[in-house]
Design an enzyme around this catalytic site. Structure first.
Site, PDB file in Angstrom:
ATOM      1  N   THR A 163      54.687-126.349-129.154  1.00  0.00           N
ATOM      2  CA  THR A 163      55.140-127.738-129.185  1.00  0.00           C
ATOM      3  C   THR A 163      56.128-127.980-128.061  1.00  0.00           C
ATOM      4  OG1 THR A 163      56.396-129.419-130.337  1.00  0.00           O
ATOM      5  CG2 THR A 163      56.853-127.183-130.988  1.00  0.00           C
ATOM      6  N   ILE A 164      55.896-129.037-127.325  1.00  0.00           N
ATOM      7  CA  ILE A 164      56.867-129.391-126.294  1.00  0.00           C
ATOM      8  C   ILE A 164      58.197-129.726-126.946  1.00  0.00           C
ATOM      9  CG2 ILE A 164      55.128-130.302-124.704  1.00  0.00           C
ATOM     10  CD1 ILE A 164      56.459-133.139-125.464  1.00  0.00           C
ATOM     11  N   ASP A 165      58.155-130.143-128.222  1.00  0.00           N
ATOM     12  CA  ASP A 165      59.378-130.604-128.896  1.00  0.00           C
ATOM     13  C   ASP A 165      60.389-129.479-129.118  1.00  0.00           C
ATOM     14  OD1 ASP A 165      58.463-133.212-129.053  1.00  0.00           O
ATOM     15  OD2 ASP A 165      57.410-132.842-130.928  1.00  0.00           O
ATOM     16  N   MET A 225      60.258-137.878-124.247  1.00  0.00           N
ATOM     17  CA  MET A 225      59.619-137.669-125.549  1.00  0.00           C
ATOM     18  C   MET A 225      60.503-136.920-126.543  1.00  0.00           C
ATOM     19  SD  MET A 225      55.650-136.798-124.814  1.00  0.00           S
ATOM     20  CE  MET A 225      54.489-138.094-125.259  1.00  0.00           C
ATOM     21  N   GLY A 226      60.292-137.190-127.815  1.00  0.00           N
ATOM     22  CA  GLY A 226      60.993-136.498-128.883  1.00  0.00           C
ATOM     23  C   GLY A 226      61.226-137.420-130.062  1.00  0.00           C
ATOM     24  N   ARG A 227      60.937-136.944-131.252  1.00  0.00           N
ATOM     25  CA  ARG A 227      61.099-137.789-132.435  1.00  0.00           C
ATOM     26  C   ARG A 227      62.483-137.565-133.052  1.00  0.00           C
ATOM     27  NH1 ARG A 227      56.541-136.505-135.315  1.00  0.00           N
ATOM     28  NH2 ARG A 227      55.355-138.147-134.278  1.00  0.00           N
ATOM     29  N   GLU A 264      63.179-140.874-126.912  1.00  0.00           N
ATOM     30  CA  GLU A 264      62.505-142.024-127.540  1.00  0.00           C
ATOM     31  C   GLU A 264      62.880-142.164-129.017  1.00  0.00           C
ATOM     32  OE1 GLU A 264      58.206-141.611-127.378  1.00  0.00           O
ATOM     33  OE2 GLU A 264      58.300-139.508-127.891  1.00  0.00           O
TER      34      GLU A 264
END
Lengths: 406, 406
Positions: B139-141, B186-188, B243
């Site tokens: 995962t890039i996260d 990106m990122g939640r 984000e």
């Protein structure tokens, strides 16, 4: 011929690029070779403003390794501007030139910079001040006339081609969720950079599937049909759209009306067209659409710069100095293509005035009649400029295993 | 020990990355070395859906050069999914495994995939069907717990670091016009990728000047003060914002409420926070702000992938096969860091169930108390993962030429 003796000033203008500093290095290193006539090599900070406000720096006092290192440093080391000059400004420029014995002026930029370089040369001539003012082309937009292409374009084209290919694979992979990807690419009236998104297509179904540029007004019904058709065939769809894409009324689909978004030349800042298309696609086609808007990142990526572009950006700077030393003024250096395969080019000259008043849009034969793609002729034109092929990707044949469960 | 004989299936899930295909290559090439026990090497198309619908492909029928070429091919060659499994689905998975004599299952993905891999292993055991189900982290996260970091993160970190450095130089150069640049990353819930934007800072004033991650809720007044302070000092300001950045109420500043923007797991799609911040900054500070939103382009850029990341992504795939051959099941392969300089790591194992139920946010000590930057500890952690230093840029000393005109 006695060569004109005096100082040199170089300035950068407009949007930064991955290779505009290579042009500064080209100017400076060529000047250093001629120190018998070019007695001082100055940089003007923030374009023409550095001359107006006398913010000049001495490039001769930099380490030569730093000057050379500019070749691989993106953006604009001398800083840029978008300053619209008044008549009084021109007089002031000449005063500063005289005070500093500036005899060589090199302005690296687009149409507006060529206009400035031209006017300065005329003014100097009228006032009997001997000056060599030569324009050095630069713009990712690739919209300068009388040159085969513009330094800066090849690098952004490489970035866009590579990134759109990758985003296409991403969308294919995740297409069951995010079915449509709209990628917004820089460009006001000219869609050259958006068109370059086609350069990395390496198989029949490769992204981008649809390309919309300002040269071909968008009919929204036809665009929606295009998207649906691609989606029905592939299960996903990747659209490359120019931020300056126009509607059938000839106006940009999205032009910000906010006062802070209009630059000094009155050009409206574009933006939001991809977001807008996603909303229309979601509403009308009931397909989940997401957008990528890489913005300024696309134009200054040093790590993905085109080697050919970098070399030519250096070359137009050095050539400008050589021509000025030979007595040329009021001209811009151009790039003339000699052959495509192997790619060969040479430098030429054109009146800066002509460049200032022209804008080179994508010609008809580079765009598909349907207005949603480029032609082979465009690919042949643009491909050599990105500096060698992109790495080959591995694609699986996907030989199915026979099903055993009903 | 008699080694379990049968077929293997590998699947990919979640967001594509620059190096997830390297994990497929790692699994396949390690499996090919053990053809005495691993009799067939299959890929499941679109993650777990390919098993449910029996859309399996035979990787043994691909050219070995294609399999090896996957190492440098981004996105997800087996295609991805975000499918939430039902109880009936699990029974079906086991039926398909039995029908095809699948004895080895490798699921490359994040938390949700580890949950799936774990449940499959439990179900197989309960029904007395011998199966080795091993998770491969991706995962890039970078938000998987029990592993030092996740394959995919190093590459997106390299892309983001390099792109934000370049965008910083761009904004500095053109700052007289576009004074504030907001880059949406990106990122939640986890801001790892956004934090990585600091990795290319190469001098005191280098971009990004402000970093906002979901782990530190944003107070808008403080953010505006931060931007104004940087702008007053430098004349421009570059902000990296995740984000999924949250407000003081703990809710994302921008969460789309559109039904098409909620994925199968009920996670809302983020987006628009940079656009929003630009509007607030323009309205409150009267500073022209523009945003870049590179979107999915950042996560799949093969040309800027981290060599270390690519190697580890391959390694976790190969290690999963080695461990499964040794009898391991219900585990995920982890990466354990041995040293930072030189960077060394080794592989480990953790229960997939533990990974499924945890989310690793950025720890407190990696973030500045002010909530607008990262610490040296974070840089030390993340720097080795991007695979070698980024190219050095040349910066001018800018020695002023004495003014001569008043």
């Amino acid at each position: 011929m006695d060569r004109l003796k005096g100082n040199l000033v170089v300035a950068q203008s407009g949007g930064p690029t991955a290779v505009i500093n290579a042009s500064v290095a080209g100017v400076a290193e060529e000047a250093f070779k001629n120190e018998d006539v070019i007695t001082g090599v100055y940089g003007s900070l923030h374009g023409i403003e550095g001359i107006l406000y006398e913010n000049l720096i001495d490039l001769g006092k930099e380490d030569r390794a730093t000057i050379h290192g500019l070749i691989e440093t993106p953006a604009a080391a001398l800083l840029s501007c978008r300053h619209k000059l008044t008549e009084a400004d021109y007089d002031r420029i000449l005063d500063v030139f005289k005070a500093h014995n500036i005899r060589y002026f090199f302005y690296i930029g687009g149409n507006d910079s060529m206009d400035t370089a031209y006017r300065v040369s005329v003014l100097a001539e009228r006032s009997g001040y001997e000056l060599r003012s030569v324009g050095v082309p630069k713009t990712i937009d690739n919209d300068l006339a009388f040159t085969d292409h513009c330094p800066g374009f090849g690098s952004v084209a490489r970035w866009v081609a590579s990134s759109v290919r990758d985003a296409g694979l991403d969308t294919e992979a995740i297409g069951v969720v995010d079915k449509v990807k709209v990628i917004e690419i820089m460009g006001r009236n000219a869609g050259w950079v958006t068109a370059a998104s086609a350069l990395a297509r390496d198989h029949e179904d490769a992204a981008p599937h649809l390309i919309y540029v300002p040269e071909k007004p968008i009919n929204m019904d036809r665009l929606l049909n295009d998207v649906q058709r691609v989606y029905d065939r592939l299960g996903y769809c990747v659209v490359a759209v120019c931020e300056g894409a126009k509607g059938e009324d000839g106006k940009p689909l999205m032009a910000s009306t906010s006062a802070v978004d209009v630059d000094a030349f009155g050009h409206a800042q574009m933006g939001g067209v991809a977001d807008y298309l996603c909303k229309v696609i979601a509403a009308k086609l009931k397909l989940k659409a997401r957008f990528d808007k890489p913005g300024t990142i696309q134009r200054v990526s040093s790590l993905l710069a085109s080697p050919v572009d970098r070399e030519e950006a250096y070359g137009v700077g050095a050539e400008a100095v050589r021509q000025a030393l030979n007595g040329v003024t009021g001209k811009m250096v151009t790039i003339e293509r000699l052959s495509n395969d192997p790619y060969k080019s040479r430098f030429g000259l054109v009146d800066s005035e002509k460049v200032a008043n022209a804008e080179k849009l994508i010609p008809e034969e580079y765009l598909s009649p349907e207005g949603n793609d480029v032609t082979q002729a465009f690919l042949d034109y643009a491909r050599p400029l990105i500096g060698g092929p992109l790495p080959k990707y591995a694609y699986l044949k996907k030989v199915a295993v026979a099903k055993k469960v009903s």
